[in-house]
Write an enzyme that holds these catalytic residues in place. Structure first.
Site, PDB file in Angstrom:
ATOM      1  N   HIS A 168      -7.694   9.582  -2.006  1.00  0.00           N
ATOM      2  CA  HIS A 168      -7.121   9.593  -0.660  1.00  0.00           C
ATOM      3  C   HIS A 168      -8.036  10.299   0.359  1.00  0.00           C
ATOM      4  O   HIS A 168      -8.154   9.860   1.503  1.00  0.00           O
ATOM      5  CB  HIS A 168      -5.752  10.288  -0.696  1.00  0.00           C
ATOM      6  N   TYR A 216       2.825  10.076  -0.128  1.00  0.00           N
ATOM      7  CA  TYR A 216       3.855   9.477   0.733  1.00  0.00           C
ATOM      8  C   TYR A 216       5.262   9.710   0.192  1.00  0.00           C
ATOM      9  O   TYR A 216       6.235   9.598   0.938  1.00  0.00           O
ATOM     10  CB  TYR A 216       3.661   7.954   0.880  1.00  0.00           C
ATOM     11  N   LYS A 256      -2.775   5.937  -4.181  1.00  0.00           N
ATOM     12  CA  LYS A 256      -3.877   6.876  -3.927  1.00  0.00           C
ATOM     13  C   LYS A 256      -3.657   8.206  -4.631  1.00  0.00           C
ATOM     14  O   LYS A 256      -2.545   8.707  -4.712  1.00  0.00           O
ATOM     15  CB  LYS A 256      -4.020   7.111  -2.410  1.00  0.00           C
ATOM     16  N   ASP A 308       0.843  -1.199   0.000  1.00  0.00           N
ATOM     17  CA  ASP A 308       0.000   0.000   0.000  1.00  0.00           C
ATOM     18  C   ASP A 308       0.877   1.247   0.000  1.00  0.00           C
ATOM     19  O   ASP A 308       1.701   1.437   0.893  1.00  0.00           O
ATOM     20  CB  ASP A 308      -0.892  -0.003   1.259  1.00  0.00           C
TER      21      ASP A 308
END
Length: 314
Positions: free
Chosen positions: A109, A51, A76, A46
């Protein structure tokens, strides 16, 4: 090597492994961490655009030698790319960084749009995030088109309230395959979970151990969920830790869980959270619900998140 056993069927017919490997934070540590995770048997990774770990994940995937079709990859869409014209471009950028030609799951997200921008966190002169005016329904419709392109095998959402999800279901044509949200023994949200079940939407728990991360203001003063005496005590019966029990509890509900770690021993240990709890132990854990939510960026993102859900800060 522990091999992943439990898988759940999505409404697309695809299988999602119950335990995934979360890659939030520590971008520099992610390539070795994901490499270790794949080596010890994780087959569900994931990540997310925000990120900053997609490139590291891509390198680890390439190095692993594990065939692409054996790994379930989620990424996402970030809030600065909600405009329908930006959605396919954002997916292409993720695919490029991941070094793959499709992903298994593409999630929105957050339901909240930021201003269209090349920067992830567009801010005004006062340092406040600039919000956008794109409706999440329009964003999702653009994601539906990505599904037709074959670049993602499934689409879904993350951090939606019940009302937001109901509206999405009413105004779009593809039922989300997955809703990823904060869920753990201290925030159990049983009614909301039942609602998902009735609609055929799979739930993935992020922060399956709660989250005492310093960026959140919830729960700094209390102990850690994985040290809660109830899961710790239950763990003794199975030769497991409180953390492994928290993961098994999520899986017992038919949900997937995505713990994260940089340490090899913990990465391995988390995979061993895929075991069956006796029904009486599940009931004991149900009594530990504190309705405690750790992650609520409402103020920062200029959006009233989780308005109709448990754990909303008053």
């Amino acid at each position: 090597m522990v091999s992943q056993t439990t898988k759940f069927k999505l409404n697309t017919g695809a299988q999602i492994p119950a335990i995934g490997f979360g890659t939030w934070q520590d971008a520099d540590a992610q390539e070795p961490a994901v490499t270790t995770a794949l080596k010890v048997g994780y087959r569900h990774i994931d990540t997310a655009r925000i990120y900053g770990t997609e490139t590291a994940v891509g390198k680890a995937l390439k190095k692993s030698g594990v065939p692409r079709d054996k790994i379930f990859i989620t990424t996402k869409l970030w809030n600065n790319s909600h405009h329908p014209d930006d959605v396919p471009k954002a997916l292409d950028a993720s695919l490029k960084d991941l070094g793959v030609n499709y992903i298994d799951l593409f999630l929105m997200h957050w339901p909240s749009a930021f201003a269209r921008s090349d920067t992830m966190m567009p801010k005004d002169d006062n340092g406040k995030i600039q919000t956008g005016d794109t409706d999440y329904v329009d964003t999702y419709k653009a994601m539906e088109k990505c599904l037709k392109s074959g670049k993602t095998k499934a689409i879904g959402v993350s951090n939606f309230s019940k009302a937001e999800l109901e509206r999405l279901l009413a105004e779009t044509s593809v039922v989300p395959a997955v809703h990823q949200l904060e869920m753990h023994p201290w925030l159990q949200q049983h009614d909301f979970a039942e609602f998902h079940k009735s609609k055929g939407i799979h739930i993935t728990h992020y922060s399956p151990f709660g989250n005492q991360n310093e960026i959140y203001d919830g729960g700094k003063e209390m102990g850690k969920l994985m040290d809660d005496p109830v899961p710790v005590e239950i763990g003794k019966k199975y030769g497991k830790t409180g953390a492994q029990v928290a993961l098994a509890w999520g899986i017992s509900r038919g949900h997937s869980v995505i713990p994260k770690s940089k340490t090899e021993s913990r990465i391995k240990a988390n995979l061993e959270g895929d075991f069956e709890l006796d029904p009486e132990d599940v009931k004991k854990i149900e009594k530990t619900d504190k309705k405690l939510r750790f992650n609520d960026p409402s103020q920062n993102f200029g959006w009233n998140f989780y308005a109709d859900l448990e754990g909303k800060k008053k």
